[in-house]
Design an enzyme around this catalytic site. Structure first.
Site, PDB file in Angstrom:
ATOM      1  N   GLY A   1      -3.155  -3.046  -5.541  1.00 30.44           N
ATOM      2  CA  GLY A   1      -3.897  -2.505  -4.077  1.00 30.44           C
ATOM      3  C   GLY A   1      -3.797  -3.441  -3.168  1.00 30.44           C
ATOM      4  O   GLY A   1      -4.880  -4.005  -2.439  1.00 30.44           O
ATOM      5  N   GLY A   2      -2.658  -4.282  -3.177  1.00 33.15           N
ATOM      6  CA  GLY A   2      -2.393  -5.496  -2.205  1.00 33.15           C
ATOM      7  C   GLY A   2      -2.548  -5.104  -0.760  1.00 33.15           C
ATOM      8  O   GLY A   2      -2.674  -6.142   0.138  1.00 33.15           O
ATOM      9  N   THR A   3      -2.315  -3.945  -0.370  1.00 33.82           N
ATOM     10  CA  THR A   3      -2.269  -3.527   1.023  1.00 33.82           C
ATOM     11  C   THR A   3      -3.866  -3.209   1.553  1.00 33.82           C
ATOM     12  O   THR A   3      -4.199  -2.888   2.642  1.00 33.82           O
ATOM     13  CB  THR A   3      -1.546  -2.440   1.609  1.00 33.82           C
ATOM     14  OG1 THR A   3      -1.747  -1.385   0.615  1.00 33.82           O
ATOM     15  CG2 THR A   3      -0.179  -2.759   1.076  1.00 33.82           C
ATOM     16  N   GLY A   4      -4.664  -3.462   0.686  1.00 34.52           N
ATOM     17  CA  GLY A   4      -6.108  -2.724   0.808  1.00 34.52           C
ATOM     18  C   GLY A   4      -7.055  -3.614   1.590  1.00 34.52           C
ATOM     19  O   GLY A   4      -6.535  -5.006   2.034  1.00 34.52           O
ATOM     20  N   TYR A   5      -8.018  -3.566   1.946  1.00 36.06           N
ATOM     21  CA  TYR A   5      -9.041  -4.386   2.723  1.00 36.06           C
ATOM     22  C   TYR A   5      -9.113  -5.786   2.099  1.00 36.06           C
ATOM     23  O   TYR A   5      -9.050  -6.692   2.878  1.00 36.06           O
ATOM     24  CB  TYR A   5     -10.434  -3.718   2.885  1.00 36.06           C
ATOM     25  CG  TYR A   5     -11.534  -4.489   3.775  1.00 36.06           C
ATOM     26  CD1 TYR A   5     -11.045  -4.554   5.190  1.00 36.06           C
ATOM     27  CD2 TYR A   5     -12.396  -4.872   3.192  1.00 36.06           C
ATOM     28  CE1 TYR A   5     -11.989  -5.153   6.001  1.00 36.06           C
ATOM     29  CE2 TYR A   5     -13.532  -5.681   4.152  1.00 36.06           C
ATOM     30  CZ  TYR A   5     -13.204  -5.755   5.678  1.00 36.06           C
ATOM     31  OH  TYR A   5     -14.186  -6.427   6.277  1.00 36.06           O
TER      32      TYR A   5
ATOM     33  N   ARG B   1       3.586   1.136  -4.828  1.00 40.72           N
ATOM     34  CA  ARG B   1       3.558   2.527  -5.232  1.00 40.72           C
ATOM     35  C   ARG B   1       4.537   3.338  -4.302  1.00 40.72           C
ATOM     36  O   ARG B   1       4.575   2.973  -3.035  1.00 40.72           O
ATOM     37  CB  ARG B   1       2.139   3.026  -5.278  1.00 40.72           C
ATOM     38  CG  ARG B   1       1.260   2.085  -6.147  1.00 40.72           C
ATOM     39  CD  ARG B   1      -0.022   2.793  -6.378  1.00 40.72           C
ATOM     40  NE  ARG B   1      -0.638   3.345  -5.103  1.00 40.72           N
ATOM     41  CZ  ARG B   1      -1.991   3.249  -5.047  1.00 40.72           C
ATOM     42  NH1 ARG B   1      -2.659   2.827  -5.970  1.00 40.72           N
ATOM     43  NH2 ARG B   1      -2.223   3.753  -3.635  1.00 40.72           N
TER      44      ARG B   1
ATOM     45  N   LYS C   1     -17.446   1.652 -12.423  1.00 40.54           N
ATOM     46  CA  LYS C   1     -17.124   0.439 -12.608  1.00 40.54           C
ATOM     47  C   LYS C   1     -17.504   0.075 -14.103  1.00 40.54           C
ATOM     48  O   LYS C   1     -16.699  -0.764 -14.506  1.00 40.54           O
ATOM     49  CB  LYS C   1     -17.594  -0.531 -11.680  1.00 40.54           C
ATOM     50  CG  LYS C   1     -17.179  -0.297 -10.133  1.00 40.54           C
ATOM     51  CD  LYS C   1     -17.580  -1.344  -9.100  1.00 40.54           C
ATOM     52  CE  LYS C   1     -17.128  -1.096  -7.914  1.00 40.54           C
ATOM     53  NZ  LYS C   1     -17.317  -1.836  -6.873  1.00 40.54           N
TER      54      LYS C   1
ATOM     55  N   HIS D   1     -26.698   2.544  -1.385  1.00 44.61           N
ATOM     56  CA  HIS D   1     -26.638   1.231  -1.791  1.00 44.61           C
ATOM     57  C   HIS D   1     -27.587   0.235  -0.793  1.00 44.61           C
ATOM     58  O   HIS D   1     -27.976  -0.461  -1.284  1.00 44.61           O
ATOM     59  CB  HIS D   1     -25.109   0.755  -1.721  1.00 44.61           C
ATOM     60  CG  HIS D   1     -24.606   1.564  -3.001  1.00 44.61           C
ATOM     61  ND1 HIS D   1     -22.865   1.462  -2.881  1.00 44.61           N
ATOM     62  CD2 HIS D   1     -24.816   2.399  -3.773  1.00 44.61           C
ATOM     63  CE1 HIS D   1     -22.483   2.085  -3.705  1.00 44.61           C
ATOM     64  NE2 HIS D   1     -23.457   2.586  -4.351  1.00 44.61           N
TER      65      HIS D   1
END
Length: 314
Positions: free
Chosen positions: A12-16, A37, A140, A272
């Site tokens: 998930g290295g391109t995520g926020y 991916r 989670k 939340h």
């Protein structure tokens, strides 16, 4: 500690938050791998981000959540796996995909530590969360259960509130820039929350990956100067712009009433807010023996204070 370099795989290295974790890992001099991916080949911005990591010294590893062997091969190359895949319902909620990653880590057998995608409220403390927002915490917790059943060493990161989402907006809904005229305050605005610059989230995360003190523990990010109530955050902004905002106080009842009218995805995220600002769920407990606090462990990190953070919006 910190002297030996670690081989780190970021999923998930391109995520926020993922992109910041990749850069923090490179900055610490770790040998950094980023999962690529196949479907990203058609998402030009994400692909170009991956290529920019490569220029900065990261290695790209092609693998897919639907190809078990590719994941096993990827995790066999590293000591630590950090997952930063999206858990935000408004965009794409992929927390469950980590179960495939856990199977691969278990089979590979070489990974010294796994950091699953958390980076928010501590799901272990959210058992009584409102529907439908509790789905985030349940997903989670299902990941945690799988990690612990597979006997994989872990560190869980409870990063509290990302400043970009919650400080820049003064915790208003429907905007990420601070208002200049009027502001909504939840309850009486006095319960304390914790606001953390996303770059600091990444820095603390990377510091923890080979630290024996964080092994099989939850690392809470509670930089003391950033433990602020919503009213205190608003006061910082008012002093920066030199004017008072018009304040509307929202009672818990009217907040919950508004929530009912929203679509499912918004209800999940905005629910939340209730726990954060009406119950004080980020600060109403002591960090027990199963946790550590990042600013105590890593006093050398000069974290960004919110009075400084908010200046860019002026």
């Amino acid at each position: 500690m910190g002297k030996s370099k670690v081989k780190v795989l970021v999923v998930g290295g391109t995520g926020y938050i993922g992109r910041r974790i990749v850069r923090a890992s490179l900055a610490e001099g770790h040998e950094t791998y980023v999962l690529q991916r196949a479907e990203l080949a058609l998402q030009i911005e994400k692909l170009q981000m991956l290529l920019s990591f490569k220029r900065e010294g990261a290695h790209l590893i092609e693998a897919s959540f639907s190809d078990h062997q590719s994941l096993v091969d990827a995790v066999k190359k590293v000591d630590v796996v950090i997952s930063a895949i999206s858990g935000v319902h408004i965009r794409s909620h992929s927390i469950g995909l980590q179960l495939n990653l856990i199977k691969a880590i278990k089979e590979a057998g070489n990974v010294k530590r796994f950091l699953p995608s958390e980076f928010g409220l501590d799901p272990a403390r959210m058992g009584d969360a409102l529907e439908p927002g509790r789905v985030t915490f349940e997903d989670k917790m299902a990941v945690r259960k799988a990690i612990e059943e597979a006997n994989i060493s872990f560190t869980y990161i409870s990063a509290n509130l990302f400043a970009g989402y919650f400080a820049g907006s003064l915790s208003q809904m429907g905007s990420f820039v601070p208002p200049r005229e009027k502001v909504h305050i939840f309850g009486d605005g006095t319960l304390k929350a914790v606001f953390v610059d996303e770059e600091d989230v990444a820095t603390y995360t990377i510091k923890s990956i080979d630290d024996p003190r964080t092994l099989n523990k939850t690392l809470y990010l509670r930089p003391p100067d950033n433990i602020l109530s919503q009213s205190e955050l608003i006061a910082i902004w008012e002093s920066l712009i030199g004017k008072q905002l018009h304040k509307t106080y929202i009672s818990p009842e009217s907040f919950l009433e508004t929530l009912k009218g929203l679509d499912y995805k918004l209800q999940v995220g905005i629910g939340h807010f209730y726990h954060i600002f009406y119950e004080g769920c980020l600060t109403n407990f002591d960090i027990g023996p199963n946790g550590q606090e990042a600013s105590i462990l890593y006093p050398q990190v000069n974290y960004t204070r919110m009075d400084h953070y908010l200046r860019i919006y002026v």
